[in-house]
Write an enzyme that holds these catalytic residues in place. Structure first.
Site: not given
Ligand code: IMP
Ligand code: MG
Length: 182
Positions: A100-101, A104, A153, A166
């Site tokens: 996963e990227d 967060d 971000f 992207r």
């Molecule tokens: P989570 O569910 O809050 O852990 O977030 C996961 C998803 O939110 C990631 O797969 C990203 O697509 C998006 N995301 C969270 N933080 C960032 C950021 O700093 N930049 C871009 N996408 C983010």
């Molecule tokens: Mg995203």
């Protein structure tokens, strides 16, 4: 592709990103010795990372993709995930590594790992390029982390803001002036 420095400040350049893929790839190569490995790339954010990472893994691997999105506003996920594209493979008995990227709040990976565990993989691990622990809402840890970053971000190298940026070859911090009007 260069962007105005006031809008997007470089956090990790292309050389650093290649270096981190090499480090993680070598670790994964060691850890999966003698095991089959199915890499599950999470679309769309992990596209660039997973293609670089897989070329640094010196093992026979399989790869599959899932597309999940979390409902929420532009910069924050919520507790619900929607599976837009599921895996093609049956993961029962397989050693699965989710790629996963970014981790967060943890809401996306928390739900995704719970969903995949129910399919009885032999093992299930998580590899993220970036970890942003400051905003965590779920008790979840990645087994492999490229970089731990502060609460900013970021975009590029697969990561988007509103489906843009992207294709930046580096990871940059997006100025809040771009998204503060949402
Ligand atoms: P989570 O569910 O809050 O852990 O977030 C996961 C998803 O939110 C990631 O797969 C990203 O697509 C998006 N995301 C969270 N933080 C960032 C950021 O700093 N930049 C871009 N996408 C983010
Ligand atoms: Mg995203």
């Amino acid at each position: 592709m260069r962007m105005d420095k006031d809008i997007c400040k470089v956090m990790f350049n292309e050389v650093e990103l290649q270096g981190v893929c090499k480090r993680l790839g070598e670790q994964i190569t060691k850890d999966y010795e003698g095991k089959d490995l199915l890499i599950v790339g999470i679309l769309n954010g992990a596209i660039v990372f997973v293609t670089d990472l897989m070329r640094q893994i010196d093992r026979q691997i399989n790869i599959d993709f899932m597309s999940v999105s979390s409902y929420g506003n532009g910069t924050t996920s919520s507790g619900n995930i929607h599976v837009a594209k599921d895996l093609n493979s049956d993961i029962a008995g397989r050693n699965v590594l989710i790629v996963e990227d970014i981790l967060d709040t943890g809401n996306t990976l928390h739900q995704l790992t719970n969903m995949l565990k129910e399919r009885n993989p032999a093992s299930l691990k998580v590899c993220v390029l970036l970890d942003k622990p400051a905003r965590r809402e779920q008790e979840i840890y990645a087994d492999y982390v490229g970089y731990t970053i502060p609460d900013a971000f970021v975009v590029g190298y697969g990561l988007d803001y509103a489906e843009e940026y992207r294709n930046l070859p580096y990871i940059g911090v997006l100025s809040p002036s771009v998204y503060s009007h949402e």
